[in-house]
Motif scaffolding. Sequence first.
Motif, mmCIF file in Angstrom:
data_model
loop_
_atom_site.group_PDB
_atom_site.id
_atom_site.type_symbol
_atom_site.label_atom_id
_atom_site.label_comp_id
_atom_site.label_asym_id
_atom_site.label_seq_id
_atom_site.Cartn_x
_atom_site.Cartn_y
_atom_site.Cartn_z
ATOM 1 N N ARG A 60 -81.596 71.988 -49.511
ATOM 2 C CA ARG A 60 -81.627 72.489 -50.975
ATOM 3 C C ARG A 60 -80.511 71.494 -51.799
ATOM 4 O O ARG A 60 -80.150 70.716 -51.193
ATOM 5 N N GLY A 121 -79.602 85.629 -43.563
ATOM 6 C CA GLY A 121 -80.079 86.259 -44.304
ATOM 7 C C GLY A 121 -81.734 86.083 -44.214
ATOM 8 O O GLY A 121 -82.320 85.178 -43.824
ATOM 9 N N ASP A 123 -84.138 85.780 -46.197
ATOM 10 C CA ASP A 123 -84.520 84.797 -47.278
ATOM 11 C C ASP A 123 -84.493 83.322 -46.560
ATOM 12 O O ASP A 123 -85.285 82.565 -46.628
ATOM 13 N N ARG A 148 -81.965 91.219 -47.213
ATOM 14 C CA ARG A 148 -81.519 91.054 -48.568
ATOM 15 C C ARG A 148 -82.523 91.634 -49.684
ATOM 16 O O ARG A 148 -83.873 91.650 -49.525
ATOM 17 N N ALA A 199 -75.130 83.872 -54.679
ATOM 18 C CA ALA A 199 -74.232 82.809 -55.166
ATOM 19 C C ALA A 199 -74.869 82.109 -56.793
ATOM 20 O O ALA A 199 -74.202 81.821 -57.532
ATOM 21 N N THR A 200 -75.978 82.049 -56.601
ATOM 22 C CA THR A 200 -76.882 81.769 -57.551
ATOM 23 C C THR A 200 -76.541 82.423 -59.091
ATOM 24 O O THR A 200 -76.089 81.927 -60.087
HETATM 25 P P1 ATP Z 1 -77.594 80.996 -53.278
HETATM 26 O O1 ATP Z 1 -77.758 81.778 -54.259
HETATM 27 O O2 ATP Z 1 -76.666 79.520 -53.797
HETATM 28 O O3 ATP Z 1 -78.996 80.564 -52.655
HETATM 29 P P2 ATP Z 1 -76.526 83.064 -51.327
HETATM 30 O O4 ATP Z 1 -75.925 83.871 -52.309
HETATM 31 O O5 ATP Z 1 -78.059 82.795 -50.717
HETATM 32 O O6 ATP Z 1 -76.650 81.344 -52.426
HETATM 33 P P3 ATP Z 1 -75.768 81.419 -49.159
HETATM 34 O O7 ATP Z 1 -74.131 80.709 -48.945
HETATM 35 O O8 ATP Z 1 -76.691 80.265 -49.046
HETATM 36 O O9 ATP Z 1 -75.462 82.267 -50.193
HETATM 37 O O10 ATP Z 1 -76.081 82.232 -47.917
HETATM 38 C C1 ATP Z 1 -75.330 82.097 -46.607
HETATM 39 C C2 ATP Z 1 -76.195 83.143 -45.574
HETATM 40 O O11 ATP Z 1 -75.926 84.472 -46.202
HETATM 41 C C3 ATP Z 1 -77.612 83.060 -45.722
HETATM 42 O O12 ATP Z 1 -78.193 83.259 -44.557
HETATM 43 C C4 ATP Z 1 -77.957 84.022 -46.867
HETATM 44 O O13 ATP Z 1 -79.398 84.455 -46.557
HETATM 45 C C5 ATP Z 1 -77.143 85.111 -46.312
HETATM 46 N N1 ATP Z 1 -76.807 86.041 -47.724
HETATM 47 C C6 ATP Z 1 -76.307 85.485 -48.788
HETATM 48 N N2 ATP Z 1 -76.227 86.432 -49.783
HETATM 49 C C7 ATP Z 1 -76.611 87.653 -48.962
HETATM 50 C C8 ATP Z 1 -76.523 89.158 -49.538
HETATM 51 N N3 ATP Z 1 -76.208 89.629 -50.816
HETATM 52 N N4 ATP Z 1 -76.800 89.855 -48.267
HETATM 53 C C9 ATP Z 1 -77.119 89.599 -47.115
HETATM 54 N N5 ATP Z 1 -77.326 88.210 -46.788
HETATM 55 C C10 ATP Z 1 -76.882 87.191 -47.661
#
Ligand code: ATP
Length: 237
Positions: A60, A121, A123, A148, A199-200
């Motif tokens: 990424r 997660g 995704d 998610r 986080a986005t």
């Molecule tokens: P970005 O939006 O920058 O991609 P993100 O919110 O997905 O960030 P990461 O730090 O990339 O956060 O996520 C770390 C892990 O936590 C990943 O496995 C992601 O799928 C999971 N994760 C992030 N946000 C959630 C959420 N709201 N619920 C469940 N799992 C989450």
Amino acid sequence: MYADLSCSSGRSTERPVLIGIYGGTFDPLHYGHLRVAEELIDTICFDQFFFVPAGEPRLRDSPGASKHHRVRMVSLSIQNNTRFSMDDRETKRSGVSTTVSTLQEYHQEYDGKAVLCFVIGADAFVKIHCWHHWRELFQLCHLIIVERPGCIRVSDSTQLPQKILSECASRWTTDPRDLVRHFSGMIYTADTTLLDISATQIRSLVKTGKSIRYLLPDITLDYIKTHNLYSGKNEFR
Ligand code: ATP
């Protein structure tokens, strides 16, 4: 066979050390991550649970905040929860760091006596076949998948890429006790609260001058403000 995982019954001395590992860019860590971790620890009585901020992610764009800031934000966010720990080893490595090497290090440190559960997660899981040596993960750890909102449900396996489907066919479980019945290779789908926070979204709200309150701990919010993170101005790394 070690079957009881409940925290209320106390830790059986017979079962292996159970370690939860939650990897991520954490740019920044938010309540989506924190709530998942809290609920998983209630379901699976981990002996230790680590947030492991990534160094330079391989798959990424570069994070919006430096390693130093991301580590600080994780550390501040979890400081009042004795069940959470942080492990910043990946941010200390030079170059790209991989989950496989982190898991190998854990096994060395625990003398091969720990069972590792890597939290991911949905995704991220649907792209796991793009990770470095991804099939090795199943020799090293169990996966705990959290759904998610807005992402495909992993339980609806028809939507998963064929490579993942064939590797994972015999690995699925909804019984947390399977995590101590086997050393590695199981995929546990967790039923945690769906929180539509990313986080986005947080970075984009900061950039457009909108509030990020109630999406992450106040202490992290203050840190972001103090250090001008994600605003696009004066970001010192
Ligand atoms: P970005 O939006 O920058 O991609 P993100 O919110 O997905 O960030 P990461 O730090 O990339 O956060 O996520 C770390 C892990 O936590 C990943 O496995 C992601 O799928 C999971 N994760 C992030 N946000 C959630 C959420 N709201 N619920 C469940 N799992 C989450």
